[in-house]
Design a protein around this motif. Structure first.
Motif, PDB file in Angstrom:
ATOM      1  N   PRO A  43       0.834  -1.210   0.000  1.00 39.85           N
ATOM      2  CA  PRO A  43       0.000   0.000   0.000  1.00 39.85           C
ATOM      3  C   PRO A  43       0.864   1.254   0.000  1.00 39.85           C
ATOM      4  O   PRO A  43       1.674   1.452   0.911  1.00 39.85           O
ATOM      5  N   GLY A  44       0.732   2.027  -1.052  1.00 44.42           N
ATOM      6  CA  GLY A  44       1.527   3.255  -1.144  1.00 44.42           C
ATOM      7  C   GLY A  44       0.674   4.422  -0.692  1.00 44.42           C
ATOM      8  O   GLY A  44      -0.136   4.303   0.232  1.00 44.42           O
ATOM      9  N   ASP A  45       0.829   5.479  -1.407  1.00 42.19           N
ATOM     10  CA  ASP A  45       0.049   6.681  -1.109  1.00 42.19           C
ATOM     11  C   ASP A  45      -1.312   6.551  -1.771  1.00 42.19           C
ATOM     12  O   ASP A  45      -1.560   7.050  -2.864  1.00 42.19           O
ATOM     13  N   MET A  46      -2.210   5.825  -1.113  1.00 44.20           N
ATOM     14  CA  MET A  46      -3.486   5.485  -1.725  1.00 44.20           C
ATOM     15  C   MET A  46      -4.296   6.711  -2.134  1.00 44.20           C
ATOM     16  O   MET A  46      -4.933   6.728  -3.172  1.00 44.20           O
ATOM     17  N   ALA A  47      -4.275   7.732  -1.306  1.00 41.59           N
ATOM     18  CA  ALA A  47      -5.073   8.930  -1.599  1.00 41.59           C
ATOM     19  C   ALA A  47      -4.630   9.561  -2.914  1.00 41.59           C
ATOM     20  O   ALA A  47      -5.455   9.962  -3.736  1.00 41.59           O
ATOM     21  N   PHE A  80      -3.054   8.033  -5.398  1.00 39.92           N
ATOM     22  CA  PHE A  80      -3.477   7.139  -6.506  1.00 39.92           C
ATOM     23  C   PHE A  80      -4.938   7.373  -6.879  1.00 39.92           C
ATOM     24  O   PHE A  80      -5.305   7.476  -8.040  1.00 39.92           O
ATOM     25  N   GLU A  81      -5.753   7.481  -5.820  1.00 39.22           N
ATOM     26  CA  GLU A  81      -7.180   7.674  -6.066  1.00 39.22           C
ATOM     27  C   GLU A  81      -7.444   8.940  -6.851  1.00 39.22           C
ATOM     28  O   GLU A  81      -8.203   8.948  -7.818  1.00 39.22           O
ATOM     29  N   GLU A  82      -6.761  10.005  -6.397  1.00 38.90           N
ATOM     30  CA  GLU A  82      -6.925  11.285  -7.082  1.00 38.90           C
ATOM     31  C   GLU A  82      -6.585  11.162  -8.557  1.00 38.90           C
ATOM     32  O   GLU A  82      -7.317  11.623  -9.434  1.00 38.90           O
ATOM     33  N   ALA A  83      -5.456  10.469  -8.824  1.00 39.51           N
ATOM     34  CA  ALA A  83      -5.004  10.316 -10.204  1.00 39.51           C
ATOM     35  C   ALA A  83      -6.019   9.533 -11.028  1.00 39.51           C
ATOM     36  O   ALA A  83      -6.364   9.901 -12.154  1.00 39.51           O
ATOM     37  N   LEU A  84      -6.521   8.452 -10.425  1.00 36.13           N
ATOM     38  CA  LEU A  84      -7.449   7.587 -11.183  1.00 36.13           C
ATOM     39  C   LEU A  84      -8.763   8.298 -11.474  1.00 36.13           C
ATOM     40  O   LEU A  84      -9.401   8.051 -12.493  1.00 36.13           O
ATOM     41  N   LYS A  85      -9.161   9.191 -10.569  1.00 33.36           N
ATOM     42  CA  LYS A  85     -10.453   9.873 -10.747  1.00 33.36           C
ATOM     43  C   LYS A  85     -10.453  10.788 -11.964  1.00 33.36           C
ATOM     44  O   LYS A  85     -11.511  11.167 -12.460  1.00 33.36           O
ATOM     45  N   THR A  86      -9.263  11.118 -12.470  1.00 37.91           N
ATOM     46  CA  THR A  86      -9.204  11.984 -13.643  1.00 37.91           C
ATOM     47  C   THR A  86      -9.430  11.220 -14.949  1.00 37.91           C
ATOM     48  O   THR A  86      -9.547  11.819 -16.012  1.00 37.91           O
ATOM     49  N   LEU A  87      -9.476   9.887 -14.827  1.00 37.20           N
ATOM     50  CA  LEU A  87      -9.657   9.076 -16.051  1.00 37.20           C
ATOM     51  C   LEU A  87     -10.995   9.384 -16.723  1.00 37.20           C
ATOM     52  O   LEU A  87     -11.982   9.678 -16.040  1.00 37.20           O
ATOM     53  N   PRO A  88     -11.034   9.299 -18.066  1.00 42.11           N
ATOM     54  CA  PRO A  88     -12.307   9.556 -18.749  1.00 42.11           C
ATOM     55  C   PRO A  88     -13.327   8.461 -18.419  1.00 42.11           C
ATOM     56  O   PRO A  88     -12.985   7.282 -18.346  1.00 42.11           O
ATOM     57  N   GLY A  89     -14.554   8.873 -18.208  1.00 43.36           N
ATOM     58  CA  GLY A  89     -15.623   7.907 -17.961  1.00 43.36           C
ATOM     59  C   GLY A  89     -15.514   7.237 -16.610  1.00 43.36           C
ATOM     60  O   GLY A  89     -16.016   6.145 -16.408  1.00 43.36           O
ATOM     61  N   PHE A  90     -14.875   7.879 -15.635  1.00 42.69           N
ATOM     62  CA  PHE A  90     -14.714   7.299 -14.312  1.00 42.69           C
ATOM     63  C   PHE A  90     -16.074   7.193 -13.617  1.00 42.69           C
ATOM     64  O   PHE A  90     -16.908   8.071 -13.698  1.00 42.69           O
ATOM     65  N   ARG A  91     -16.295   6.061 -12.943  1.00 43.14           N
ATOM     66  CA  ARG A  91     -17.565   5.895 -12.247  1.00 43.14           C
ATOM     67  C   ARG A  91     -17.400   5.698 -10.749  1.00 43.14           C
ATOM     68  O   ARG A  91     -17.975   6.423  -9.955  1.00 43.14           O
ATOM     69  N   TYR A 148      -4.589  -4.131  -0.591  1.00 42.86           N
ATOM     70  CA  TYR A 148      -3.626  -3.783  -1.637  1.00 42.86           C
ATOM     71  C   TYR A 148      -4.296  -3.567  -2.995  1.00 42.86           C
ATOM     72  O   TYR A 148      -3.645  -3.231  -3.945  1.00 42.86           O
ATOM     73  N   SER A 149      -5.556  -3.872  -3.058  1.00 42.75           N
ATOM     74  CA  SER A 149      -6.150  -3.841  -4.411  1.00 42.75           C
ATOM     75  C   SER A 149      -7.153  -2.711  -4.585  1.00 42.75           C
ATOM     76  O   SER A 149      -7.836  -2.273  -3.652  1.00 42.75           O
ATOM     77  N   ILE A 150      -7.206  -2.284  -5.817  1.00 43.10           N
ATOM     78  CA  ILE A 150      -8.098  -1.183  -6.183  1.00 43.10           C
ATOM     79  C   ILE A 150      -9.072  -1.712  -7.223  1.00 43.10           C
ATOM     80  O   ILE A 150      -8.657  -2.394  -8.184  1.00 43.10           O
ATOM     81  N   GLU A 151     -10.323  -1.422  -7.019  1.00 40.77           N
ATOM     82  CA  GLU A 151     -11.285  -1.820  -8.039  1.00 40.77           C
ATOM     83  C   GLU A 151     -11.857  -0.572  -8.675  1.00 40.77           C
ATOM     84  O   GLU A 151     -12.385   0.309  -7.981  1.00 40.77           O
TER      85      GLU A 151
END
Lengths: 331, 330
Positions: free
Chosen positions: A243-247, A249-260, A267-270
């Protein structure tokens, strides 16, 4: 588009209070293989019997090959070959005699019927068993003979009710290939009913999912999967080494197009998105300094289609499926 | 697929053609079946046995001057007996129902259980064609059997005795054959009705045999039991009343098809039978004990023949009605 060869409008059949088929609308076009899918007791056989004029609909009409099946069943039966789900033959007659009998009923003369029947037995691969009595036939052989009987009347439409039921997996493959080949060679329209999605998807151009007397969806398998994807989105599961800097990572992933949606468990992200963004998500994470060890993308496959539409009925119906369909699904 | 090109002479789309195919398939199936062959054997054996017995006593029967029927050699062949075994027409009274039941008890339900009914119904034939074929095919077979038997008998008689057959005798014997086929037809249509009504062939066979036993064994007893409490002592009633009671009992017995058959065959095969009920002495006064003509005998059995036909028709119409509305799927 061509005129439909089978056209059902508002077809309804009720037995007392039980509605077996509820306002079924369906068009099937010449030359296509259509799969009518549904759990047992969904009303598939009832619909088929109404198309053949063997059962009178409570409401609605069924036009097959341009004839009203209820008013003019003989004309329909001349052009439609039907393989019932529990096909049987006269046990004391040989395969050839059984076939000739049906051919003659369809108006072929004796000598011609004989020649035709021999040809058909060749086509379905029963030429060795030609003079055996059908009482000794296995289930698979009976299905083949049934198919020969459907073909001997040179139909425009072949309706096969649960044709793969009770045949071993290898036999199913051969049988479906045969159907597909014949359909292409003779521009035969095939209506196939089954509760076995895995088998049907290989041969069908289009499927209709039929549950509780209602046609829920129809279209090609890809189309259904695509629709489902639109509805449910794509799920990507990414496992990290630690587990790294989860927050971040989350921020970065939320910028993806079509994020839901995003859920983190250990350790896992869905990740849930409209379209497939697996590659982009992994790149983002790597760039943000995460150590990705596993990625899995959830494609919407048959099982999901099956589960989504059959869900309700499967839980209630598996207990009494016609012939161990429960086990077959997991073959 | 090596599909030979279809020419118009290969296709026979006449509606009667399908019927013909169905009937010939049914006939073939019957003839090949063990069941039918055993029944044929049974009938041929009883026919042979009763013929043997009657030909033994033939000399006495023909030379019996007090018998008005003595000149009818061929009728004598069918009816004479030394009481060791009954004559053929009495035998047939028992065997014909068995024949009809055996040929029809699984007509429809066996197709149903085999899964052949749906398949058959998906062919371009009318639903009633199947029912007609199931009815006609056994009758054709039985008719052929009976006619062959009586023709053999006549031929054998001609060879053995050299006596010429009277046209009247031939007519009577053919009439007997016809009524026998009609009697079989009644039981056949009853059996078919039960085969539609019951899913299990065993149930329909048992029910049919039950009905047959009821009519042959219990019905006469039942009529007797039912009438006796009402019947006054014959010593205290007038002859008129006595006759009326007798007639009543006979009419009740005639509700049974086997009684109708017995009446009809007895009258046809014994030309001297003048009445099927009791006759008063006054009616007999002046009557010469001579045989009736064929026409008169036939007129006498006409009610019986129409009764049998009606019973058969009712059973057939009923089976037609329930079969046409039956759901085909299993």
């Amino acid at each position: 588009m061509k005129d439909p060869i089978i056209q059902l409008t508002g077809l309804t059949k009720s037995y007392g209070k039980v509605i077996a088929v509820d306002k079924l609308d369906l068009q099937i076009y010449p030359g296509e293989i259509f799969g009518l899918l549904g759990p047992n007791g969904a009303g598939k056989t009832t619909s088929i019997l109404m198309m053949l004029g063997l059962t009178e609909p409570t409401a609605g009409t069924a036009y097959v090959c341009g004839h009203n099946a209820t008013r003019n069943p003989i004309a329909v039966k001349r052009k439609v070959g039907y393989l019932p789900d529990n096909v049987g033959f006269y046990p004391e007659m040989t395969a050839l005699e059984n076939l000739c009998f049906i051919a003659e009923l369809n108006g072929l003369t004796k000598s011609y019927a004989q020649a035709c029947a021999k040809d058909m037995l060749h086509v379905v691969g029963l030429e060795q068993e030609m003079h055996k009595k059908t009482g000794a036939f296995s289930r698979g052989m009976k299905q083949r003979l049934g198919l020969a009987e459907v073909l001997i009347k040179t139909p425009e439409v072949a309706i096969l009710d649960e044709p793969t039921l009770g045949i071993d997996p290898k036999g199913v493959d051969e049988f479906l290939e045969l159907i597909k080949r014949l359909s292409k060679e003779h521009n035969l329209t095939v209506l196939l009913s089954s509760h076995h999605l895995h088998q049907v998807q290989r041969v069908c151009d289009r499927v209709g999912i039929f549950v509780g007397g209602k046609l829920l969806v129809e279209g090609s398998i890809e189309h259904l999967a695509h629709n489902l994807q639109q509805q449910e989105g794509v799920t990507t599961a990414i496992t990290l080494e630690a587990p790294g800097d989860m927050a971040r990572f989350e921020e970065a992933l939320k910028t993806l197009p079509g994020f839901r949606k995003l859920t983190v468990t250990g350790y896992s992200i869905e990740l849930q998105t409209d379209a497939d963004v697996t590659a982009a998500a992994v790149r983002l994470l790597v760039n943000s300094g995460a150590n990705v060890v596993a990625v899995s993308r959830n494609d919407y496959k048959l099982d999901d289609i099956y589960n989504t539409y059959f869900e309700n009925s499967i839980t209630t119906k598996t207990a009494h499926e016609k012939s161990n369909g429960f086990f077959k699904r997991y073959q | 697929m090596k599909n030979p090109t279809v020419s118009s002479k290969d296709i026979n789309s006449h509606p009667a053609a399908a019927m013909q195919v169905l009937v010939s398939k049914e006939i073939a199936a019957h003839i090949r079946s063990w069941r039918f062959n055993i029944l044929i054997l049974l009938i041929v054996l009883t026919f042979g046995a009763s013929l043997y017995v009657s030909s033994m006593g033939l000399k006495d029967a023909v030379s019996n001057m007090r018998d008005p029927d003595q000149s009818f050699l061929y009728l004598k062949l069918l009816t004479t007996t030394d009481n060791s075994i009954p004559p053929f027409h009495v035998f047939l009274n028992f065997l014909a129902p068995l024949l009809g039941i055996a040929l029809g008890f699984d007509a429809i339900n066996a197709e149903y259980n085999n899964g052949t009914l749906t398949r058959l119904m998906a062919q371009p034939i009318y639903r009633d064609n199947l029912l007609f074929a199931k009815f006609l095919a056994p009758l054709i077979v039985v008719g052929t059997l009976f006619i062959a038997l009586v023709l053999l008998m006549i031929g054998g008689g001609l060879l053995g005795t050299g006596v010429r057959i009277e046209p009247q005798e031939l007519l009577r014997i053919l009439g007997f054959t016809l009524i026998s086929v009609l009697y079989v037809a009644f039981w056949l249509s009853l059996a078919i009705l039960l085969s539609i009504r019951f899913r299990q062939p065993a149930t329909s066979a048992l029910t049919a045999i039950g009905i047959w036993l009821f009519f042959t064994v219990f019905f006469p007893i039942l009529v007797n039991l039912a009438i006796r409490p009402f019947l006054p002592n014959p010593n205290y009633i007038s002859e008129q009343e006595y006759l009326a009671y007798n007639e009543l009992i006979l009419n009740l017995l005639r509700l049974s098809p086997s009684q109708l058959y017995t009446d009809a065959t007895t009258t046809l095969l014994m030309p001297s039978v003048r009445s099927l009920g009791p006759i008063a002495m006054e009616q007999m006064v002046g009557a010469i004990p001579s045989p009736l003509s064929f026409r008169e005998s036939f007129l006498m059995v006409w009610p019986q023949v129409s009764g049998l036909t009606a019973a058969m028709m009712i059973c057939f119409a009923w089976s037609y009605y329930i079969f046409m509305r039956r759901e085909i799927r299993s």
